[in-house]
Design a protein around this motif. Structure first.
Motif, PDB file in Angstrom:
ATOM      1  N   UNK A 113       0.845  -1.199   0.000  1.00 17.49           N
ATOM      2  CA  UNK A 113       0.000   0.000   0.000  1.00 17.49           C
ATOM      3  C   UNK A 113       0.879   1.247   0.000  1.00 17.49           C
ATOM      4  N   UNK A 114       1.917   1.258   0.844  1.00 15.26           N
ATOM      5  CA  UNK A 114       2.808   2.417   0.878  1.00 15.26           C
ATOM      6  C   UNK A 114       3.673   2.501  -0.371  1.00 15.26           C
ATOM      7  N   UNK A 115       4.050   1.348  -0.927  1.00 15.56           N
ATOM      8  CA  UNK A 115       4.801   1.359  -2.180  1.00 15.56           C
ATOM      9  C   UNK A 115       3.960   1.981  -3.289  1.00 15.56           C
ATOM     10  N   UNK A 116       2.666   1.652  -3.329  1.00 13.78           N
ATOM     11  CA  UNK A 116       1.788   2.231  -4.348  1.00 13.78           C
ATOM     12  C   UNK A 116       1.617   3.731  -4.150  1.00 13.78           C
ATOM     13  N   UNK A 117       1.555   4.180  -2.898  1.00 12.44           N
ATOM     14  CA  UNK A 117       1.463   5.620  -2.658  1.00 12.44           C
ATOM     15  C   UNK A 117       2.703   6.327  -3.218  1.00 12.44           C
ATOM     16  N   UNK A 118       3.854   5.700  -3.037  1.00 10.15           N
ATOM     17  CA  UNK A 118       5.096   6.282  -3.555  1.00 10.15           C
ATOM     18  C   UNK A 118       5.129   6.226  -5.089  1.00 10.15           C
ATOM     19  N   UNK A 119       4.709   5.103  -5.671  1.00  7.31           N
ATOM     20  CA  UNK A 119       4.652   5.002  -7.130  1.00  7.31           C
ATOM     21  C   UNK A 119       3.707   6.056  -7.710  1.00  7.31           C
ATOM     22  N   UNK A 120       2.616   6.337  -7.013  1.00  4.76           N
ATOM     23  CA  UNK A 120       1.677   7.358  -7.488  1.00  4.76           C
ATOM     24  C   UNK A 120       2.348   8.729  -7.525  1.00  4.76           C
ATOM     25  N   UNK A 121       3.191   9.019  -6.540  1.00  4.74           N
ATOM     26  CA  UNK A 121       3.923  10.288  -6.540  1.00  4.74           C
ATOM     27  C   UNK A 121       4.850  10.368  -7.756  1.00  4.74           C
ATOM     28  N   UNK A 122       5.532   9.259  -8.051  1.00  8.22           N
ATOM     29  CA  UNK A 122       6.425   9.259  -9.212  1.00  8.22           C
ATOM     30  C   UNK A 122       5.629   9.459 -10.505  1.00  8.22           C
ATOM     31  N   UNK A 123       4.449   8.835 -10.583  1.00  6.15           N
ATOM     32  CA  UNK A 123       3.610   8.976 -11.773  1.00  6.15           C
ATOM     33  C   UNK A 123       3.134  10.418 -11.945  1.00  6.15           C
ATOM     34  N   UNK A 124       2.689  11.018 -10.862  1.00  2.00           N
ATOM     35  CA  UNK A 124       2.183  12.397 -10.948  1.00  2.00           C
ATOM     36  C   UNK A 124       3.290  13.373 -11.339  1.00  2.00           C
ATOM     37  N   UNK A 125       4.498  13.118 -10.852  1.00  2.00           N
ATOM     38  CA  UNK A 125       5.620  13.990 -11.223  1.00  2.00           C
ATOM     39  C   UNK A 125       5.920  13.922 -12.716  1.00  2.00           C
ATOM     40  N   UNK A 528     -23.944 -14.857  -6.987  1.00  2.00           N
ATOM     41  CA  UNK A 528     -23.557 -13.560  -6.436  1.00  2.00           C
ATOM     42  C   UNK A 528     -22.572 -12.882  -7.393  1.00  2.00           C
ATOM     43  N   UNK A 529     -22.854 -11.644  -7.727  1.00  2.00           N
ATOM     44  CA  UNK A 529     -21.938 -10.845  -8.526  1.00  2.00           C
ATOM     45  C   UNK A 529     -21.548  -9.604  -7.748  1.00  2.00           C
ATOM     46  N   UNK A 530     -20.239  -9.409  -7.585  1.00  2.00           N
ATOM     47  CA  UNK A 530     -19.712  -8.220  -6.911  1.00  2.00           C
ATOM     48  C   UNK A 530     -19.552  -7.108  -7.938  1.00  2.00           C
ATOM     49  N   UNK A 531     -20.157  -5.955  -7.676  1.00  2.00           N
ATOM     50  CA  UNK A 531     -19.963  -4.782  -8.528  1.00  2.00           C
ATOM     51  C   UNK A 531     -19.451  -3.651  -7.640  1.00  2.00           C
ATOM     52  N   UNK A 532     -18.958  -2.597  -8.251  1.00  2.00           N
ATOM     53  CA  UNK A 532     -18.377  -1.520  -7.439  1.00  2.00           C
ATOM     54  C   UNK A 532     -19.463  -0.741  -6.711  1.00  2.00           C
ATOM     55  N   UNK A 533     -19.255  -0.495  -5.420  1.00  2.00           N
ATOM     56  CA  UNK A 533     -20.104   0.474  -4.722  1.00  2.00           C
ATOM     57  C   UNK A 533     -19.659   1.888  -5.100  1.00  2.00           C
ATOM     58  N   UNK A 534     -20.201   2.885  -4.439  1.00  2.00           N
ATOM     59  CA  UNK A 534     -19.766   4.256  -4.695  1.00  2.00           C
ATOM     60  C   UNK A 534     -18.259   4.375  -4.464  1.00  2.00           C
ATOM     61  N   UNK A 535     -17.640   5.233  -5.245  1.00  2.00           N
ATOM     62  CA  UNK A 535     -16.217   5.471  -5.072  1.00  2.00           C
ATOM     63  C   UNK A 535     -15.894   5.888  -3.648  1.00  2.00           C
ATOM     64  N   UNK A 536     -14.714   5.483  -3.171  1.00  2.00           N
ATOM     65  CA  UNK A 536     -14.196   5.749  -1.824  1.00  2.00           C
ATOM     66  C   UNK A 536     -14.781   4.818  -0.776  1.00  2.00           C
ATOM     67  N   UNK A 537     -15.745   3.955  -1.150  1.00  2.00           N
ATOM     68  CA  UNK A 537     -16.269   2.989  -0.197  1.00  2.00           C
ATOM     69  C   UNK A 537     -15.332   1.809  -0.032  1.00  2.00           C
ATOM     70  N   UNK A 538     -15.534   1.051   1.055  1.00  3.05           N
ATOM     71  CA  UNK A 538     -14.724  -0.130   1.303  1.00  3.05           C
ATOM     72  C   UNK A 538     -13.675   0.099   2.362  1.00  3.05           C
ATOM     73  N   UNK A 539     -12.639  -0.751   2.403  1.00  3.13           N
ATOM     74  CA  UNK A 539     -11.613  -0.597   3.433  1.00  3.13           C
ATOM     75  C   UNK A 539     -10.749   0.625   3.187  1.00  3.13           C
ATOM     76  N   UNK A 540     -10.106   1.069   4.234  1.00  7.96           N
ATOM     77  CA  UNK A 540      -9.099   2.118   4.133  1.00  7.96           C
ATOM     78  C   UNK A 540      -7.859   1.618   4.868  1.00  7.96           C
ATOM     79  N   UNK A 541      -7.066   0.830   4.155  1.00  4.12           N
ATOM     80  CA  UNK A 541      -5.882   0.228   4.754  1.00  4.12           C
ATOM     81  C   UNK A 541      -4.774   1.274   4.868  1.00  4.12           C
ATOM     82  N   UNK A 542      -4.216   1.468   6.062  1.00  7.60           N
ATOM     83  CA  UNK A 542      -3.165   2.481   6.206  1.00  7.60           C
ATOM     84  C   UNK A 542      -1.832   2.049   5.620  1.00  7.60           C
ATOM     85  N   UNK A 543      -1.379   0.851   5.925  1.00  7.23           N
ATOM     86  CA  UNK A 543      -0.050   0.425   5.439  1.00  7.23           C
ATOM     87  C   UNK A 543      -0.012  -1.078   5.205  1.00  7.23           C
TER      88      UNK A 543
END
Length: 544
Positions: A113-125, A528-543
């Motif tokens: 999760x933290x690696x992806x946060x860092x990769x996102x920074x590199x992508x945005x740059x 059972x079919x899983x579809x996306x709920x509203x954006x930002x829903x679900x878990x919020x894993x810190x690390x």
């Protein structure tokens, strides 16, 4: 909104695709518009992985990652691998009895999760636009060509009617769309069916992986120690295994992987994980510690035999959306990243040839086959089928022989062509399993665990767990299989309760859902079919 490339999912595969695209554009002085949409509230919020990380793909993508401050700082110092015989006994295996793919020299214990946060920074740059909190709900297909995605409406009530907070969905159109949703992506699943991408392939196979993070005392913490196990608490006909990694900051990562081809409908994977932590080899590190995070996620483990065609008109599948994980290593992050990089190189070549998009970029398959990614998956193609066919002990023995002596190149290929959901026995033919109550020291209940995942959904929204036939859970699954959904779900989403007439009723607690996708995979009726709920829903894993 229109882009050259839209990428669905800000995990390792999607972000690597974005970074590699913009690196090429920068080198060629070509302007590209690249957008990444992420259904989690932030990048990393929905990322859950073990994880012992092999840096091979990262070395290729960003060779100066250490100077750039990547959160990859805890090298593996030692591997311990055990066979758990029962709740007390274990045998530590010598190196020559362990498949070489399980050795972790040169790897790192990380938070992906933290690696992806860092990769996102590199992508945005590099100029990538990243939109967290927006769920891709539909694929736009026109004349059998994928032209983009639809971001789901927000602010609907449970009946699908607009509330005061209603915001309509938006079309994101692109010359090419890359689907990097992770395991059992709901749009990837639709695309595989629509374009028959899995024709002639073994069905995808899955496991359910659990993970907890514990704070422990300095005396019990050995940064870089990696422990794997097979055997107990899983029965001989249920494959899987456990892990315990000593991460940074006096934290320990502990988890259990349960293959979803198990046959006993009374098996409760969550409860098996609670039992696992009681084993002396594991409890010696956790005792006196504090559990601080919990999560669970399905893992695609079919490997090369189940890998679908990864290109279609207007788009590509990458990473675990396709199933690139190397289960012989229990690692999928480096392979996901490599698939994204190869996708980016294929896309850039097409886009620089005055391509207006919409083509089936079959060159992607050629690029994969010419890479180390294909070599890895080819050499591990028998690993999962051997465990399924021969069981943990003999399957492990076969894999040690094949990997250590033949380098994964025996002149035959084992197959498992039975879907995981089809392997459940009727309840009448299975032995009921009784689990101990949680001690709230090492073992816990599901609801207190879900609390630690920081899961939340807007309550007044349409249920994102769709039943094709609402009568099946009680009329079929309860009668034949004692309704396994109430046990296989790691978040207590599904319950059998009594209605006002004292009759069984199937209840869905969608608010608890941690987006693991197990129900979409294991339901014996495929109802059972899983579809996306509203954006930002679900878990919020810190690390995680």
């Amino acid at each position: 909104m229109e882009f050259d490339v839209v990428i669905v999912g800000a995990g390792p595969a999607g972000l690597s695709t974005a970074i590699r695209l913009m690196q090429q554009a920068k080198a060629a002085a070509k302007e590209l518009t690249v957008c990444v949409v992420e259904k989690g509230s932030e990048v990393g919020a929905h990322i859950l992985s073990g994880a012992v990380f092999e840096p091979r793909a990262l070395n290729e993508l960003l060779p100066d990652w250490q100077q750039l401050g990547a959160p990859v700082t805890t090298p593996v110092t030692h591997d311990d691998i055990y066979l758990f015989k029962d709740a007390e006994k274990a045998s530590k295996l010598p190196g020559f009895l362990v498949p070489k793919t399980m050795h972790n020299s040169g790897n790192y214990v990380v938070s992906v999760a933290n690696l992806c946060r860092w990769l996102a920074q590199q992508a945005e740059q590099l100029g990538v636009e990243i939109f967290p909190g927006f769920a891709a709900s539909e694929v736009l297909i026109e004349e059998d060509i994928v032209t983009g995605i639809l971001i789901g409406d927000m602010g609907l009530d449970k009946h699908g009617q607009p509330k005061d907070s209603f915001v309509p969905g938006m079309e994101l159109r692109a010359k090419y769309t890359v689907f990097a949703e992770g395991c059992r992506g709901h749009l990837g699943k639709q695309l595989i069916k629509h374009f028959a991408l899995d024709a002639g392939k073994s069905p995808q196979h899955y496991a359910l992986g659990f993970k907890e993070i514990w704070d422990v005392s300095a005396a019990k913490h050995h940064a870089g120690l990696v422990v794997h196990s097979a055997g107990w608490p899983l029965s001989s006909d249920t494959s899987g295994g456990g892990y315990l990694y000593h991460a940074e900051n006096q934290q320990i990562v502990v988890g259990l992987i349960v293959d979803l081809n198990y046959s006993n409908p009374y098996l409760n994977p969550f409860e098996e994980f609670q039992r696992y932590k009681q084993h002396p080899v594991i409890s010696q590190y956790l005792s006196g510690g504090k559990r601080v995070s919990y999560g669970a996620r399905a893992i695609a483990k079919g490997g090369l035999n189940s890998l679908p065609k990864m290109s279609f008109n207007g788009g590509l599948l990458v990473g675990c959306d396709a199933g690139t994980l190397n289960f012989a290593k229990i690692k999928g992050n480096h392979t996901a990243m490599k698939s994204g990089m190869l996708a980016a190189e294929t896309l850039f070549t097409a886009l620089t040839q005055d391509d207006n998009g919409g083509k089936d970029l079959t060159a992607f398959a050629d690029a994969i086959k010419a890479s180390w990614l294909y070599d890895e998956l080819y050499c591990s193609r028998n690993f999962g089928p051997a465990m399924h066919k021969f069981g943990t002990f003999w399957g492990g023995a076969f894999n040690t022989l094949e990997q250590n002596w033949f380098g994964g190149k025996l002149p035959f290929t084992l197959k498992d062509d039975t879907h995981d959901y089809a392997q459940l026995k009727p309840a009448a033919e299975a032995e009921e399993i009784h689990y101990a109550k949680p001690d709230n020291v090492l073992s816990f209940d599901r609801l207190s665990s879900v609390y630690l995942s920081n899961t939340n959904h807007e309550e007044e929204q349409p249920c994102h767990l769709k039943l094709a036939d609402s009568s099946i859970p009680v009329a079929v699954n309860l009668v034949q299989y004692a309704e396994p959904a109430q046990r296989y779900c790691p978040a207590g989403v599904y319950e059998i309760i009594q209605d006002d007439n004292n009759q069984p009723k199937f209840q869905i607690n969608a608010q608890n859902c941690i987006h693991c996708k197990t129900c979409d995979i294991k339901d014996p009726a495929q109802n059972i079919t899983w579809v996306t709920p509203e954006g930002a829903g679900g878990p919020n894993y810190p690390n995680m």
